[in-house]
Write an enzyme that holds these catalytic residues in place. Structure first.
Site, PDB file in Angstrom:
ATOM      1  N   ASN A 155      24.007  32.233  35.869  1.00 36.79           N
ATOM      2  CA  ASN A 155      24.667  32.766  37.054  1.00 36.79           C
ATOM      3  C   ASN A 155      26.134  33.105  36.838  1.00 36.79           C
ATOM      4  O   ASN A 155      26.703  33.903  37.583  1.00 36.79           O
ATOM      5  CB  ASN A 155      24.542  31.783  38.224  1.00 36.79           C
ATOM      6  CG  ASN A 155      25.021  30.391  37.860  1.00 36.79           C
ATOM      7  OD1 ASN A 155      24.465  29.749  36.960  1.00 36.79           O
ATOM      8  ND2 ASN A 155      26.039  29.898  38.537  1.00 36.79           N
ATOM      9  N   SER A 203      15.531  32.840  45.098  1.00 39.49           N
ATOM     10  CA  SER A 203      16.221  32.801  46.393  1.00 39.49           C
ATOM     11  C   SER A 203      16.484  34.217  46.877  1.00 39.49           C
ATOM     12  O   SER A 203      17.037  35.043  46.146  1.00 39.49           O
ATOM     13  CB  SER A 203      17.537  32.033  46.245  1.00 39.49           C
ATOM     14  OG  SER A 203      18.142  31.823  47.498  1.00 39.49           O
ATOM     15  N   HIS A 205      18.548  35.747  48.970  1.00 40.94           N
ATOM     16  CA  HIS A 205      19.847  36.379  49.184  1.00 40.94           C
ATOM     17  C   HIS A 205      20.489  36.914  47.907  1.00 40.94           C
ATOM     18  O   HIS A 205      21.523  37.570  47.961  1.00 40.94           O
ATOM     19  CB  HIS A 205      20.802  35.423  49.901  1.00 40.94           C
ATOM     20  CG  HIS A 205      21.352  34.320  49.050  1.00 40.94           C
ATOM     21  ND1 HIS A 205      22.675  34.296  48.649  1.00 40.94           N
ATOM     22  CD2 HIS A 205      20.780  33.211  48.547  1.00 40.94           C
ATOM     23  CE1 HIS A 205      22.889  33.204  47.924  1.00 40.94           C
ATOM     24  NE2 HIS A 205      21.763  32.531  47.852  1.00 40.94           N
ATOM     25  N   THR A 241       8.165  23.989  60.111  1.00 38.83           N
ATOM     26  CA  THR A 241       7.774  25.293  60.648  1.00 38.83           C
ATOM     27  C   THR A 241       8.389  26.406  59.813  1.00 38.83           C
ATOM     28  O   THR A 241       9.591  26.407  59.543  1.00 38.83           O
ATOM     29  CB  THR A 241       8.239  25.439  62.109  1.00 38.83           C
ATOM     30  OG1 THR A 241       7.649  24.388  62.879  1.00 38.83           O
ATOM     31  CG2 THR A 241       7.831  26.785  62.679  1.00 38.83           C
ATOM     32  N   CYS A 328      28.738  28.305  44.461  1.00 40.78           N
ATOM     33  CA  CYS A 328      28.387  26.949  44.881  1.00 40.78           C
ATOM     34  C   CYS A 328      29.422  25.923  44.428  1.00 40.78           C
ATOM     35  O   CYS A 328      29.414  24.787  44.870  1.00 40.78           O
ATOM     36  CB  CYS A 328      27.013  26.566  44.332  1.00 40.78           C
ATOM     37  SG  CYS A 328      25.688  27.643  44.915  1.00 40.78           S
TER      38      CYS A 328
END
Length: 394
Positions: A155, A203, A205, A241, A328
């Site tokens: 990354n 992921s 995004h 959910t 992050c």
């Protein structure tokens, strides 16, 4: 506050804007098709069908089966589930895990936690380009090794790892192989069967899908514990959910991103080459990561005699958004663990800059960055007490 037209966004490795087509696909599931997919009545069935459709799109993008895809809240959850779930389900066989020293913190911090639970972890070194050696992987295997986790693409520096070769080694030794592919989706063609991958994290995004939604591929037959307990969602493997609109968006985004890899990479490689060539004209500038085996959108450089945070602030003042590394870890003052592992000297590791390109970027954007950046670098060098005489201006 909105992002103005004159600004330039070059931090696509941190996150991407959601594509218009993706938003359009999501909207109905926020309004009229709002049913809980666990309900048996009609609007519940509509939501359930939408999830199944998205699952098929993710499976198709990875060369997997639909019943091997499980939706999560994102890459961090997927990494945690892959490592913790596999470790605890196979602890009677062994307690040894192999990973690399440049993994995302979602993997490294999970491994550190597993060590506190009695597992043993080998952190493999990398070469100066951030590449993991398959031979080193092979040497690290023990009789009690139960899992190997090596990211597909880094990354920070964009280096693409020899995942297929490492996966083959894992398969030959009957060890589960996980790869964090969060940065790779939409840039690297992936076939989990061909690449001998047992578990894969992604992921939404990172490839123009919604935030807060990801997936974990789990090869059928993999022994893994349930991570979240509660209801019977995701075939009783991941309770809670389902986030239907985001799952729908993830499915559409990965469908578009993987279909456009070749065309997208061609454009990005041209922009990347132009950007790197221009940046390396600045004295005492070094390219980080592998020169060719890297993501088409990734440029990571280190400038001597400057501090990265000041660089970002001055770029921001000029309407250019970039980063020094992982979003992050942006609030930490610690030097990049990736660059440190690659052998970048401690005295210059803080002067790193990551520019990650996206579909919205153009040559005009790159030219603007190359116009502004040399002046900023020189300004900071003039202010630094570390700058030697020959790199100062009056």
């Amino acid at each position: 506050m909105t992002i103005k037209d004159k600004t330039i966004y070059m931090d696509n490795s941190a996150t991407t804007p959601v594509r218009k087509e993706v938003v359009e696909e999501m909207l109905p599931y926020m309004t009229e098709n709002f049913g809980n997919p666990s309900s048996i009545y009609e609007i519940g069935k509509i939501s359930k069908h939408a999830i199944d459709k998205a699952r098929a799109k993710v499976a198709n993008a990875l060369g997997a089966k639909e019943n091997e895809i499980y939706f999560t809240s994102g890459g961090t959850e997927s990494d945690n589930w892959a490592l913790k779930g596999t470790a605890f389900a196979n602890r009677n066989k062994g307690k040894h895990i192999i990973t690399s020293s440049i993994e995302h913190h979602a993997v490294l911090h999970t491994c550190a936690w597993l060590e506190r639970q009695g597992f043993e972890v080998t952190y493999l070194p990398v070469d100066k380009y951030g590449m993991v050696s398959p031979e080193e992987v092979k040497k690290a295997i023990r009789d009690d090794t139960i899992l190997i986790s090596i990211m597909l693409a880094n990354n920070e520096i964009g280096t693409i790892q020899p995942v297929e070769e490492i996966g083959k080694i894992a398969k030959e030794n009957r060890i589960y192989f996980h790869t964090d592919a969060v940065q790779a989706i939409g840039h690297v063609p992936i076939n989990v069967k061909k690449m001998n991958i047992d578990l894969l994290s992604l992921s939404g995004h990172k490839f123009e899908g919604p935030k807060g939604c990801g997936a974990l591929y789990i090869r059928k037959g993999t022994k893994i514990d349930t991570f979240l307990h509660g209801g019977a969602q995701e075939r009783k493997q991941r309770a809670g959910t389902e986030n239907v609109p985001s799952i729908v968006g993830l499915g559409k985004a990965i469908e578009l991103a993987t279909a456009e890899i070749e065309e997208s990479n061609k454009t990005l490689l041209e922009l990347r080459g132009h950007l790197i060539k221009g940046l390396l004209k600045i004295p005492k500038t070094h390219l980080n990561g592998h020169p060719t085996q890297r993501l088409a959108n990734n440029v990571n450089v280190t400038f001597e005699y400057i501090e990265g945070e000041s660089l970002l602030l001055l770029l921001n003042a000029n309407g250019i958004f970039a980063s020094t590394g992982s979003a992050c870890n942006s609030s930490s003052l610690e030097p990049s663990h990736v660059l440190t592992a690659c052998g970048v000297p401690h005295e210059i590791v803080h002067g790193s800059l990551r520019l990650s390109l996206g579909r919205m970027n153009s040559k005009k954007d790159v030219d603007r960055v190359l116009e502004v950046l040399p002046e900023i670098v020189q300004k900071l060098r003039n202010m630094s007490p570390l700058t030697t005489k020959e790199y100062r201006t009056i």
